[in-house]
Design an enzyme around this catalytic site. Structure first.
Site, mmCIF file in Angstrom:
data_model
loop_
_atom_site.group_PDB
_atom_site.id
_atom_site.type_symbol
_atom_site.label_atom_id
_atom_site.label_comp_id
_atom_site.label_asym_id
_atom_site.label_seq_id
_atom_site.Cartn_x
_atom_site.Cartn_y
_atom_site.Cartn_z
ATOM 1 N N HIS A 1 26.835 -0.582 2.247
ATOM 2 C CA HIS A 1 28.008 0.296 2.140
ATOM 3 C C HIS A 1 28.207 0.731 0.687
ATOM 4 C CE1 HIS A 1 29.584 -3.634 0.991
ATOM 5 N NE2 HIS A 1 30.616 -3.032 0.430
ATOM 6 N N ASP B 1 31.670 1.344 -1.613
ATOM 7 C CA ASP B 1 33.051 0.914 -1.456
ATOM 8 C C ASP B 1 33.973 2.095 -1.153
ATOM 9 O OD1 ASP B 1 32.612 -1.820 -1.872
ATOM 10 O OD2 ASP B 1 32.630 -1.553 -4.045
ATOM 11 N N HIS C 1 25.646 -1.154 -1.639
ATOM 12 C CA HIS C 1 25.342 -2.568 -1.857
ATOM 13 C C HIS C 1 25.499 -3.372 -0.578
ATOM 14 C CE1 HIS C 1 29.588 -1.910 -2.809
ATOM 15 N NE2 HIS C 1 29.818 -3.169 -2.460
ATOM 16 N N ARG D 1 37.170 -9.063 -7.422
ATOM 17 C CA ARG D 1 36.725 -7.667 -7.594
ATOM 18 C C ARG D 1 37.862 -6.776 -8.060
ATOM 19 N NH1 ARG D 1 34.597 -4.004 -2.702
ATOM 20 N NH2 ARG D 1 36.492 -2.773 -3.029
HETATM 21 C C1 SIN Z 1 31.585 -6.156 -2.031
HETATM 22 O O1 SIN Z 1 31.118 -5.536 -1.090
HETATM 23 O O2 SIN Z 1 32.340 -5.644 -2.838
HETATM 24 C C2 SIN Z 1 31.231 -7.617 -2.205
HETATM 25 C C3 SIN Z 1 29.907 -7.816 -2.844
HETATM 26 C C4 SIN Z 1 29.577 -9.271 -3.011
HETATM 27 O O3 SIN Z 1 30.413 -10.130 -2.721
HETATM 28 O O4 SIN Z 1 28.481 -9.568 -3.456
#
Ligand code: SIN
Length: 281
Positions: free
Chosen positions: A99, A101, A257, A272
């Protein structure tokens, strides 16, 4: 003379930046080098950082205003920070599929900054895919066909009433909020031009893109599947093995990611901060 040392990590993306202490205010020259490193490498790693939530937010604010996620509960006292946790007894992780974000927003986010608070002894890596390369490797005929098309994005399949984070079979620390509002849809061009680099890239992702505007889901599916395969070709992917206290920032406009979920029985906690972006063109 450069203020930071840049150690490239992957062919598709990724660099480690030495000489940055994110607990300290960042002068304009240093910030300029960091911003350029993000544009050049798409995913930048700051090793061995010891920062408070306010210091993590202050770093994010150098890039723009901070996002408050409409569907994920924040770290208590810090609405701009997601506390991404998987406990040893949980099976579902956060971000465990390809995805970008928050592309369900009319103005999807610029980038995200993830701080490794607690990492498993083995597993829990994150992968990023370079969406410029997906565009670069397509035929001119394919680029011409996709050029005028838009795709529909929604949070509904992830954060909506039937989404994975409200499914009682998968208890998870990160629960959905405001599930009714998740049905909203927005459209973005399939081929996006990065507002800073000027390069073209493929801007659809399997988590939030549901169909091509003006087409049915069955008509859209083979085209979107082809694009997802191009974006996530192994040659287009950088994989990061986390060390405790790593901070990683990625450019959400040109990458996707995937947080690997291969560490059942161990704990993982990340903070985050997410920087707001602008409307894709
Ligand atoms: C995310 O998708 O922001 C999480 C990525 C992660 O936890 O490695």
């Amino acid at each position: 003379m450069a203020l930071i040392e840049i150690e490239p990590l992957g062919a598709a993306a990724g660099a480690r930046l030495h000489g940055v202490d994110l607990s300290q205010p960042m002068g304009d020259n240093l910030f300029g080098e960091v911003r350029q490193a993000l544009l050049d490498h798409l995913v930048i790693v700051f090793p061995d950082q010891h920062i408070s939530p306010d210091q993590q937010k202050a770093f994010g604010q150098r890039f723009g205003s901070l996002n408050i996620h409409p569907h994920v509960e924040p770290l208590p006292g810090h609405p701009e920070i997601l506390n991404i946790v998987k406990e040893p007894d949980e099976k579902l992780n956060f971000g465990g599929g390809w995805h970008s974000d928050m592309t369900f927003l009319p103005e999807p986010v610029l980038g995200s900054i993830l701080y490794a608070k607690d990492i498993p002894a083995r597993g829990g890596d994150t992968m990023w895919a370079n969406a410029y390369l997906a565009y670069d490797c397509m035929s001119q005929a394919m680029k011409d066909m996709l050029g005028p098309l838009k795709a529909v994005h929604t949070a509904n399949e992830i954060y909506g009433a039937d989404g994975i984070y409200v499914d009682p079979r998968h208890p998870a620390s990160d629960k959905s909020l405001e599930v009714e509002a998740a049905v909203a849809e927005t459209e973005h061009p399939i081929i996006r031009t990065h507002p800073e680099s000027g390069r073209k890239l493929v801007f659809v992702n399997p988590a939030f893109t549901t169909r091509i505007a003006g087409m049915s889901k069955p008509e859209s599916k083979p085209i979107l599947s082809y694009l997802y395969d191009q974006i996530t070709r192994p040659e287009h992917v950088f994989r990061h093995r986390w060390s405790a206290n790593d901070v990683v920032m990625w450019d959400n406009r040109c990458t996707q990611h995937y947080a690997l979920n291969d560490y059942h029985g161990q704990r993982r906690e990340m903070h985050r901060v997410t920087v707001n972006g602008d409307r894709p063109f």
